[in-house]
Scaffold this active site. Structure first.
Site, PDB file in Angstrom:
ATOM      1  CB  ALA A  89       5.823  -0.632  -2.860  1.00 42.86           C
ATOM      2  CG  ASN A 169       2.623  -9.239   1.433  1.00 47.51           C
ATOM      3  OD1 ASN A 169       3.411  -9.246   2.382  1.00 47.51           O
ATOM      4  ND2 ASN A 169       2.703 -10.101   0.445  1.00 47.51           N
ATOM      5  CB  SER A 217       2.271   0.402  -4.000  1.00 42.35           C
ATOM      6  OG  SER A 217       1.903  -0.135  -5.256  1.00 42.35           O
ATOM      7  CG  HIS A 219      -0.699  -1.639  -8.077  1.00 39.44           C
ATOM      8  ND1 HIS A 219      -1.109  -2.939  -7.908  1.00 39.44           N
ATOM      9  CD2 HIS A 219       0.620  -1.623  -7.777  1.00 39.44           C
ATOM     10  CE1 HIS A 219      -0.088  -3.683  -7.535  1.00 39.44           C
ATOM     11  NE2 HIS A 219       0.974  -2.903  -7.446  1.00 39.44           N
ATOM     12  CB  CYS A 341       5.229 -14.290  -1.940  1.00 40.98           C
ATOM     13  SG  CYS A 341       4.362 -12.728  -1.683  1.00 40.98           S
TER      14      CYS A 341
END
Length: 399
Positions: A89, A169, A217, A219, A341
């Site tokens: 991604a 996320n 994405s 995973h 993050c």
């Protein structure tokens, strides 16, 4: 390698794990056993280059890739030719933003991204700003939802692209993408969404949402790492960012890895088949966790909308608690900080800042992820440990 075992067509939890209990499904998911099994032949006897068109080895590789492309397209209601494989991604987001802005028509030099986007979107936008693109960060309200009034005010005929993540996320909120797309399209702008946290977890229909581009994405939906895809609606102008042999219709050069594509495709097939069951499973675990916190009497704050959300993600803060000590007390559980993050550089989460969460409270935040292998017993162990740790700190402060 950790794998999740699937039953006849539905997944069942893996056996009891050794070590920490996993609650970080937003970071990554374990590989589906059926996806691993589907991949193995392409690492052994079906090893051919899928771009070799003159012999059986190449044809076998291409056939596996073609099936995978169809399955991923079906997951989001796209056409197979609208799906391009790439590394993940992050690359897809880079390609979407850079590729669209490079090909934008004269006079369209503006890019709008939500302020709570993943770092790879924000950093790509910052890079484009150094190249003369006018970037606008779109604000969100205290629930984490994009402020549509602000979008209306900032949209004009100079906007080339609007990029808003479908499922965040960090806090799990689901953005009103169909409304966002309608507003953007009225001004001739294209719409992109980072769907890494959404595809395979909630129903996704790129046609109904009105999307022009989307990033996926593997995973994040129980497929292998190192593979992702970008959806590009037919006729959308986009400039390639990797040049070479002209693979993937020239949009992304480089030899594909059929085993990764096949694993991604099989994971997408499984996700589509058990989407409702997966959603019900994580919702029950979310309810169990929140109900336990409410009944305990401890102070806590759920970050992000409690209605417009993916329930496999619970972002929760504990006011007055030392976050570093809390994480240390939870070593038996793989959870992440709410500042996931930014924690590596010692910064408070910009997502929580955007919601108006005070810095001290933001530092005492956990992102708890639920997945297919998570059980009610796992949740009880985790909530018991959190309550014990929070109460220990609270009682110490009273002394």
């Amino acid at each position: 390698m950790t794998v999740i075992s699937s039953g006849p067509e539905t997944s069942s939890p893996a056996g009891r794990r050794k070590g920490p209990i996993y609650f970080d499904f937003q970071a990554t998911t374990p590989l589906e056993e059926k996806a691993l099994s589907a991949m193995m032949p392409y690492l052994t006897e079906k090893f051919g280059n899928p771009h070799s068109a003159t012999h059986r080895f190449g044809w076998e590789g291409k056939a596996g890739v073609d099936v995978a492309r169809k399955r991923i397209a079906a997951l989001i209601n796209a056409e197979p030719e609208e799906i391009t494989f790439l590394s993940g991604a992050t690359e897809a987001n880079n390609l979407a933003l850079k590729g669209v802005m490079e090909r934008a028509g004269e006079g369209r030099n503006r890019l709008i991204v939500a302020e709570t986007e993943h770092a790879c979107i924000r950093e790509t936008a910052a890079y484009l700003a150094t190249r003369g693109v006018e970037v606008t960060l779109l604000p969100v309200d205290e629930s984490g939802l994009v402020r549509l009034d602000a979008l209306k005010e900032t949209l004009d005929e100079r906007v080339a692209l609007v990029s808003v993540m479908l499922v965040n996320n960090e806090i799990g909120v689901i953005q009103p993408l169909a409304e966002i797309a309608k507003l953007a399209h009225a001004h001739g702008a294209l719409v992109h969404s980072d769907m890494a946290q959404a595809a395979g977890k909630i129903p996704v229909d790129v046609e109904a949402l009105g999307l022009d581009l989307a990033s996926l994405s593997s995973h994040k939906l129980y497929g292998p790492k190192g593979i992702g895809a970008i959806y590009v609606r037919k006729q959308v102008p986009i400039a390639p960012q990797i040049h070479g042999g002209g693979q993937e219709e020239g949009l992304r050069s480089g030899t594909l890895a059929p085993f990764l594509c096949v694993g991604f495709g099989e994971a997408a097939r499984i996700a589509q088949g058990q989407l409702e069951a997966d959603q019900a499973h994580v919702k029950a675990l979310w309810d169990q966790t929140v109900d336990t916190f409410r009944q305990s009497g401890i102070a806590f704050r759920i970050n992000g909308s409690v209605t417009h959300r993916y329930f496999g993600n619970l972002n929760v803060s504990f006011p007055g608690v030392d976050g570093a000590r809390l994480l240390a007390d939870l070593r038996g559980f793989a959870v992440s900080s709410g500042a996931a993050c930014a924690s590596s550089v010692g910064k408070t989460s910009y997502v929580l800042e955007a919601l108006g969460v005070e810095s001290q409270t933001a530092q005492a935040t956990l992102r708890i992820g639920f997945g297919r292998a998570t059980t009610a017993d796992d949740v009880k162990e985790m909530t018991d440990a959190i309550l014990k740790a929070v109460r220990a700190q609270t009682e110490a402060s009273w002394r």
